[in-house]
Structures are given as structure tokens and as C-alpha cells.
Scaffold this motif. Structure first.
Motif, PDB file in Angstrom:
ATOM      1  N   VAL A 125       0.860  -1.197   0.000  1.00 52.52           N
ATOM      2  CA  VAL A 125       0.000   0.000   0.000  1.00 52.52           C
ATOM      3  C   VAL A 125       0.891   1.241   0.000  1.00 52.52           C
ATOM      4  CG1 VAL A 125      -1.724   1.316   1.286  1.00 52.52           C
ATOM      5  CG2 VAL A 125      -1.866  -1.187   1.221  1.00 52.52           C
ATOM      6  N   GLU A 126       1.882   1.244   0.864  1.00 54.11           N
ATOM      7  CA  GLU A 126       2.812   2.377   0.937  1.00 54.11           C
ATOM      8  C   GLU A 126       3.596   2.527  -0.366  1.00 54.11           C
ATOM      9  OE1 GLU A 126       6.427   4.091   3.800  1.00 54.11           O
ATOM     10  OE2 GLU A 126       5.613   2.066   4.123  1.00 54.11           O
ATOM     11  N   HIS A 127       3.985   1.404  -0.960  1.00 48.62           N
ATOM     12  CA  HIS A 127       4.748   1.443  -2.218  1.00 48.62           C
ATOM     13  C   HIS A 127       3.964   2.169  -3.312  1.00 48.62           C
ATOM     14  CE1 HIS A 127       7.810   0.069  -5.041  1.00 48.62           C
ATOM     15  NE2 HIS A 127       6.846  -0.300  -5.871  1.00 48.62           N
ATOM     16  N   VAL A 128       2.677   1.867  -3.436  1.00 51.45           N
ATOM     17  CA  VAL A 128       1.838   2.528  -4.443  1.00 51.45           C
ATOM     18  C   VAL A 128       1.584   3.987  -4.056  1.00 51.45           C
ATOM     19  CG1 VAL A 128      -0.426   2.531  -5.574  1.00 51.45           C
ATOM     20  CG2 VAL A 128       0.738   0.359  -5.125  1.00 51.45           C
ATOM     21  N   ALA A 129       1.319   4.226  -2.783  1.00 54.75           N
ATOM     22  CA  ALA A 129       1.000   5.579  -2.315  1.00 54.75           C
ATOM     23  C   ALA A 129       2.157   6.553  -2.549  1.00 54.75           C
ATOM     24  CB  ALA A 129       0.635   5.546  -0.839  1.00 54.75           C
ATOM     25  N   ARG A 130       3.384   6.056  -2.548  1.00 57.09           N
ATOM     26  CA  ARG A 130       4.557   6.914  -2.688  1.00 57.09           C
ATOM     27  C   ARG A 130       5.120   6.914  -4.112  1.00 57.09           C
ATOM     28  NH1 ARG A 130       6.682   8.330   2.285  1.00 57.09           N
ATOM     29  NH2 ARG A 130       8.763   8.652   1.385  1.00 57.09           N
ATOM     30  N   SER A 131       4.333   6.410  -5.067  1.00 52.58           N
ATOM     31  CA  SER A 131       4.823   6.300  -6.454  1.00 52.58           C
ATOM     32  C   SER A 131       4.558   7.536  -7.294  1.00 52.58           C
ATOM     33  CB  SER A 131       4.179   5.081  -7.130  1.00 52.58           C
ATOM     34  OG  SER A 131       2.772   5.249  -7.224  1.00 52.58           O
ATOM     35  N   GLY A 132       3.907   8.537  -6.705  1.00 50.28           N
ATOM     36  CA  GLY A 132       3.641   9.769  -7.453  1.00 50.28           C
ATOM     37  C   GLY A 132       2.179  10.052  -7.710  1.00 50.28           C
ATOM     38  N   LEU A 133       1.290   9.211  -7.194  1.00 52.47           N
ATOM     39  CA  LEU A 133      -0.132   9.429  -7.439  1.00 52.47           C
ATOM     40  C   LEU A 133      -0.664  10.576  -6.571  1.00 52.47           C
ATOM     41  CD1 LEU A 133      -2.299   6.631  -5.743  1.00 52.47           C
ATOM     42  CD2 LEU A 133      -0.107   7.428  -4.924  1.00 52.47           C
ATOM     43  N   ASP A 134      -1.861  11.036  -6.904  1.00 51.11           N
ATOM     44  CA  ASP A 134      -2.475  12.175  -6.214  1.00 51.11           C
ATOM     45  C   ASP A 134      -3.651  11.769  -5.333  1.00 51.11           C
ATOM     46  OD1 ASP A 134      -0.992  14.473  -7.682  1.00 51.11           O
ATOM     47  OD2 ASP A 134      -1.730  13.176  -9.295  1.00 51.11           O
ATOM     48  N   VAL A 135      -4.352  10.692  -5.708  1.00 56.45           N
ATOM     49  CA  VAL A 135      -5.504  10.211  -4.942  1.00 56.45           C
ATOM     50  C   VAL A 135      -5.388   8.703  -4.779  1.00 56.45           C
ATOM     51  CG1 VAL A 135      -8.030  10.011  -4.843  1.00 56.45           C
ATOM     52  CG2 VAL A 135      -6.990  12.052  -5.846  1.00 56.45           C
ATOM     53  N   TYR A 136      -5.509   8.225  -3.548  1.00 52.21           N
ATOM     54  CA  TYR A 136      -5.481   6.788  -3.285  1.00 52.21           C
ATOM     55  C   TYR A 136      -6.893   6.343  -2.924  1.00 52.21           C
ATOM     56  CZ  TYR A 136      -3.549   2.260  -1.945  1.00 52.21           C
ATOM     57  OH  TYR A 136      -3.253   0.922  -1.897  1.00 52.21           O
ATOM     58  N   ALA A 137      -7.457   5.455  -3.744  1.00 51.64           N
ATOM     59  CA  ALA A 137      -8.824   4.975  -3.509  1.00 51.64           C
ATOM     60  C   ALA A 137      -8.816   3.475  -3.235  1.00 51.64           C
ATOM     61  CB  ALA A 137      -9.709   5.277  -4.719  1.00 51.64           C
ATOM     62  N   HIS A 138      -9.624   3.083  -2.278  1.00 46.52           N
ATOM     63  CA  HIS A 138      -9.840   1.663  -1.988  1.00 46.52           C
ATOM     64  C   HIS A 138     -11.271   1.540  -1.468  1.00 46.52           C
ATOM     65  CE1 HIS A 138      -9.360  -2.446  -0.676  1.00 46.52           C
ATOM     66  NE2 HIS A 138      -9.763  -2.100   0.531  1.00 46.52           N
ATOM     67  N   ASN A 139     -12.052   0.676  -2.070  1.00 51.92           N
ATOM     68  CA  ASN A 139     -13.479   0.609  -1.753  1.00 51.92           C
ATOM     69  C   ASN A 139     -13.808  -0.380  -0.636  1.00 51.92           C
ATOM     70  OD1 ASN A 139     -13.925   2.486  -3.742  1.00 51.92           O
ATOM     71  ND2 ASN A 139     -14.552   0.992  -5.288  1.00 51.92           N
ATOM     72  N   VAL A 140     -14.548   0.107   0.357  1.00 47.37           N
ATOM     73  CA  VAL A 140     -15.068  -0.801   1.393  1.00 47.37           C
ATOM     74  C   VAL A 140     -16.319  -1.514   0.880  1.00 47.37           C
ATOM     75  CG1 VAL A 140     -14.109   0.505   3.315  1.00 47.37           C
ATOM     76  CG2 VAL A 140     -16.436   1.030   2.513  1.00 47.37           C
ATOM     77  N   GLU A 141     -16.960  -0.957  -0.147  1.00 50.85           N
ATOM     78  CA  GLU A 141     -18.104  -1.528  -0.870  1.00 50.85           C
ATOM     79  C   GLU A 141     -19.423  -1.531  -0.086  1.00 50.85           C
ATOM     80  OE1 GLU A 141     -17.498  -1.755  -3.830  1.00 50.85           O
ATOM     81  OE2 GLU A 141     -15.531  -2.619  -4.212  1.00 50.85           O
ATOM     82  N   THR A 142     -19.389  -1.956   1.184  1.00 47.93           N
ATOM     83  CA  THR A 142     -20.629  -2.079   1.951  1.00 47.93           C
ATOM     84  C   THR A 142     -20.317  -1.966   3.439  1.00 47.93           C
ATOM     85  OG1 THR A 142     -22.606  -3.461   2.269  1.00 47.93           O
ATOM     86  CG2 THR A 142     -20.496  -4.604   2.081  1.00 47.93           C
ATOM     87  N   THR A 143     -21.310  -2.196   4.275  1.00 49.32           N
ATOM     88  CA  THR A 143     -21.118  -2.101   5.720  1.00 49.32           C
ATOM     89  C   THR A 143     -20.344  -3.316   6.237  1.00 49.32           C
ATOM     90  OG1 THR A 143     -23.178  -3.256   6.235  1.00 49.32           O
ATOM     91  CG2 THR A 143     -23.309  -0.864   5.898  1.00 49.32           C
ATOM     92  N   GLU A 144     -19.840  -3.206   7.460  1.00 51.02           N
ATOM     93  CA  GLU A 144     -19.075  -4.313   8.034  1.00 51.02           C
ATOM     94  C   GLU A 144     -19.940  -5.560   8.180  1.00 51.02           C
ATOM     95  OE1 GLU A 144     -15.932  -5.152  11.670  1.00 51.02           O
ATOM     96  OE2 GLU A 144     -17.254  -3.401  11.792  1.00 51.02           O
ATOM     97  N   GLU A 145     -21.216  -5.375   8.557  1.00 50.79           N
ATOM     98  CA  GLU A 145     -22.111  -6.508   8.769  1.00 50.79           C
ATOM     99  C   GLU A 145     -22.392  -7.276   7.483  1.00 50.79           C
ATOM    100  OE1 GLU A 145     -22.720  -3.521  11.978  1.00 50.79           O
ATOM    101  OE2 GLU A 145     -22.576  -3.446   9.798  1.00 50.79           O
ATOM    102  N   LEU A 146     -22.461  -6.571   6.347  1.00 56.18           N
ATOM    103  CA  LEU A 146     -22.792  -7.227   5.074  1.00 56.18           C
ATOM    104  C   LEU A 146     -21.566  -7.713   4.303  1.00 56.18           C
ATOM    105  CD1 LEU A 146     -25.671  -4.974   3.667  1.00 56.18           C
ATOM    106  CD2 LEU A 146     -25.849  -7.181   4.808  1.00 56.18           C
ATOM    107  N   THR A 147     -20.377  -7.295   4.722  1.00 57.37           N
ATOM    108  CA  THR A 147     -19.156  -7.641   3.992  1.00 57.37           C
ATOM    109  C   THR A 147     -19.000  -9.136   3.710  1.00 57.37           C
ATOM    110  OG1 THR A 147     -17.954  -5.671   4.718  1.00 57.37           O
ATOM    111  CG2 THR A 147     -16.621  -7.574   4.073  1.00 57.37           C
TER     112      THR A 147
END
Length: 415
Positions: A250-272
């Protein structure tokens, strides 16, 4: 392809059986007699409703190969509890006496078309690139690809092929335990395509590649660096997987020069556990977003939530509170739509008024930006325009601060 294989297998089996019957039968018997003669010791079982229904559904090959079984309009819109009733959603009784749901007016979109749409599609195929817009059957593809000018268009590039190692119950992307190897030329091709288009903002995403040691993180980072080399002014958003919880990637990608880091939780914890692949965990996703924020100062973090899966108001509120605790900046809400017969049914069609309610609520909680609507997806053109504005203002402010700082230092030296 799976249907063709099943049909071919059935024909071969029938022909072999027929040859066997002809060979073993008395020479005076005709073909018709041989074909209708029952095999000794075998009793034919009468067809049942269950077996008929089973045979008409997806086969084992469909699940293994990732083939998507087309949905009828009734199946695509079918609710878990159609009689529950949603304001603005009406049901009708079909010829078989079954209650079916009509598509709500707010979910209707125009058919993708136009010169821009066709041109982007040609560029993608020519460079052997994939987009999540196509693979996930995004309803906004016409809007995002069909801008008046190509520079106004948006396309989300899907890296590392079109086959995922996971099988979430909401996603129509193909799945396999062993997808094809990575294309070493993909980072260069992606950067070249984006340079041609002259976009101001681009979203990169990928399938999950649990078959790779780094989950594809180095491939992701290389693509981002290539883009920044060829077109330094392009703002890059990376929508990544969870890398199986290995936060160094995660850190490797975050420090590669990008401007926005997105990762989807998709739904609530109960429905995951019922919505996402068993390897995807809600708490793990929170750790990904937290690590990304800590890895680079000023990095915007973003996530997306689908509504209509059966979530409750209290569950959704708890989810937003968890996201704020790890300092997520941007959240989007969209309506879940069932892509194929083998995916979970829609629990509820959420009204535009309810989406607006959650947009306002999230803004009150401190999110920098919120996009909410039935057709909103994690990579959404309107949201990207806003984030692009924010990033440009931040860059201008940083430049002004740097200039002011150098001016003060110069005065001190002069004294």
C-alpha cells in the motif's frame, strides 16, 4: 463458449450411444428401432421441476470460466422482497403470474454512442488495454466516454488484465485462480494512451491478483511513474485492492507519485461477508486507507459504498464514522445493480432523495467531497472534476507558500 462446449459434448455423447446400440442390435433392426430401444437394467426417471430449473441455470463451467449468463429483464430487476415496496418503484404481474419490478425512472440511461466514445474504444483495443467501465458494465460509460471533447472525457483504465483472482457476489469481472501473466508493456502503453488523450485526470484500477507476491503493487507503481514521466500535469487516482493486508505494498503505491489513493469498502461491516470475497475484510480495508493516508503528506484518500444491498441506516452511519476515524477524504454512494444471474439480487432500489440525505449527512461529518446518486460509481466524472480542482488549488497554495518562504529568506540574507 461454455454453452457451445456443453452442446458439442451432448451431441458427441448421443452419437456414441447411438453407434453402440446399432452395433449390438440384431442386423434386422432398423435405425428407428435401435434409437428407441431402452437399455436393459436402466430405468428412465421422469423429469422434475427441480432438475429442469437446475439445467436452465448457469453450469459449473460458467463459474470456472467466468462466463456471464445473460439476465432477462425480470431477473435483472428482481428484488429479494419485491412486495416490500419502494417509493417510485412499481411492480406488475407478468403472464406467468409472477410479480416483477419495473426499472425506476431514475436508473434509466441513454445508449453509449458518439465519435468520442468510438475513438476511445478504438485506442484501448489498439493498445490492448482494458477499462473497468466495460468489464464492470458501468451505466455511466456513455457520459464519461462521450464528452464533447476527448480532453473532457474520462475512462478508468483497468491494469493487470481482465481476470480477477477473487469472486465478489456483486462484480461481473471474470475470475480465475491463475490469470494470465502480467503484460510487461502495459505501463508504457497506458502512459502513451493517456498522453494521446490529453486528459487532466485519470483513474487507474486493477483486478485483484492474489497469485502475485506483491499483489501487482510494483506494476501499479511503474504505470503511475510512466504516466508522470510522459505527462507530468495529469493527476492520477489509483483504485487498488487490499494486497491481502500487506501494508508495505500500500505504501509502495502511495509513494509512487499518485495524487488520490482509492480503496473501496463496498458495503457495511455486517454485510461484507455476504457481499465481498471471503478474503476481503472490512477492517482490512480500513487499514489500507489508513496506511495510504500516513504514507504521503497531502494524499487524498477515497472510498465507495453501494446501497441497496440490505444495509440499515445505523449500519451505514457506523460505516461513515469508521471512515472518518481513518481520515478518509472522499466517499461516493451508488445503487447496486445485479449484473448476471449468478450474482446477488438487489435488496432495495434507493430513491434519489435518500441518496441526497446521505450526501448531506456525510458532508456534515467532515468529508471533503461526497458524490451520491443512483448512477454514481467509485470512478465518477463529476467527482473527479471536483477533486482535480482541489488538487490544483492545493498545488497553487503550496507554490505561493514556497515563494513567500524564499522571499523571507532572501530578506534575512540581505540584512
Amino acid at each position: 463458449m461454455a454453452s457451445a462446449n456443453r452442446l458439442g459434448g451432448a451431441v458427441c455423447h448421443s452419437m456414441n450411444s447411438l453407434r453402440h446400440q446399432i452395433f449390438t442390435a440384431n442386423n434386422t433392426r432398423c435405425l428407428a428401432t435401435a434409437a428407441t430401444t431402452s437399455t436393459p437394467g436402466v430405468t428412465k426417471r421422469a423429469p422434475t421441476t427441480f432438475s429442469d430449473k437446475l439445467n436452465s441455470g448457469p453450469s459449473f463451467g460458467d463459474f470456472v470460466s467466468g462466463g456471464n449468463v445473460p439476465l432477462s429483464p425480470e431477473e435483472a430487476l428482481e428484488l429479494n422482497s419485491p412486495t416490500a415496496g419502494t417509493p417510485g418503484v412499481r411492480t406488475v404481474i407478468n403472464k406467468k403470474g409472477k410479480e416483477i419490478v419495473r426499472l425506476p425512472s431514475w436508473l434509466k440511461t441513454s445508449i453509449p454512442r458518439g465519435t468520442n466514445y468510438n475513438k476511445i474504444k478504438e485506442d484501448l483495443r489498439g493498445l490492448n488495454l482494458h477499462t473497468v467501465c466495460e468489464e464492470a458494465r458501468c451505466p455511466n460509460i456513455g457520459e464519461c466516454w462521450g464528452g464533447g471533447e476527448k480532453s473532457a472525457a474520462t475512462a478508468t483504465i483497468m491494469l493487470m488484465g481482465d481476470t480477477c483472482t477473487r469472486g465478489c457476489r456483486f462484480c461481473s469481472v471474470k475470475t480465475s485462480r491463475k490469470p494470465p501473466p502480467l503484460d510487461p508493456h502495459e505501463p508504457e502503453h497506458t502512459a502513451e494512451a493517456l498522453r494521446r488523450w490529453g486528459l487532466g485526470y485519470v483513474v487507474l484500477t486493477s483486478v485483484d491478483r492474489d497469485d502475485l507476491i506483491d499483489g501487482g503493487a510494483r506494476h501499479f507503481a511503474e504505470t503511475i511513474m510512466k504516466i508522470k514521466q510522459k505527462a507530468p500535469s495529469i493527476l492520477v487516482e489509483a483504485l487498488t485492492g487490499d494486497f491481502q493486508g500487506d501494508l508495505q505494498w500500500v505504501e509502495h503505491v502511495a509513494r509512487s507519485g499518485l495524487d488520490v489513493y482509492a480503496h473501496n469498502v463496498e458495503t457495511t461491516e455486517e454485510l461484507t461477508p455476504f457481499v465481498r470475497d471471503r478474503r476481503a475484510k472490512f477492517r482490512q480495508s480500513l487499514e489500507v486507507l489508513k496506511k495510504a493516508k500516513e504514507s504521503k503528506e497531502g494524499l487524498i484518500t477515497k472510498t465507495s459504498i453501494m446501497l441497496g444491498l440490505g444495509e440499515t441506516e445505523s449500519q451505514l452511519m457506523a460505516t461513515l464514522e469508521e471512515l472518518r476515524r481513518v481520515d478518509v477524504d472522499v466517499v461516493t454512494f451508488g445503487q447496486y445493480m445485479r449484473p448476471t444471474k449468478r450474482h446477488m439480487k438487489v435488496a432495495e432500489y434507493i430513491t434519489p432523495e435518500t441518496f441526497e440525505h446521505w450526501r448531506v449527512k456525510a458532508l456534515e461529518m467532515g468529508f471533503l467531497y461526497v458524490a451520491a446518486g443512483p448512477l454514481v460509481r467509485s470512478s465518477y466524472k463529476a467527482g473527479e472534476a471536483f477533486i482535480e480542482n482541489v488538487l490544483k488549488k492545493r498545488a497553487a497554495q503550496n507554490a505561493a507558500d514556497a515563494g513567500l518562504g524564499s522571499g523571507v529568506k532572501a530578506e534575512v540574507r540581505a540584512e
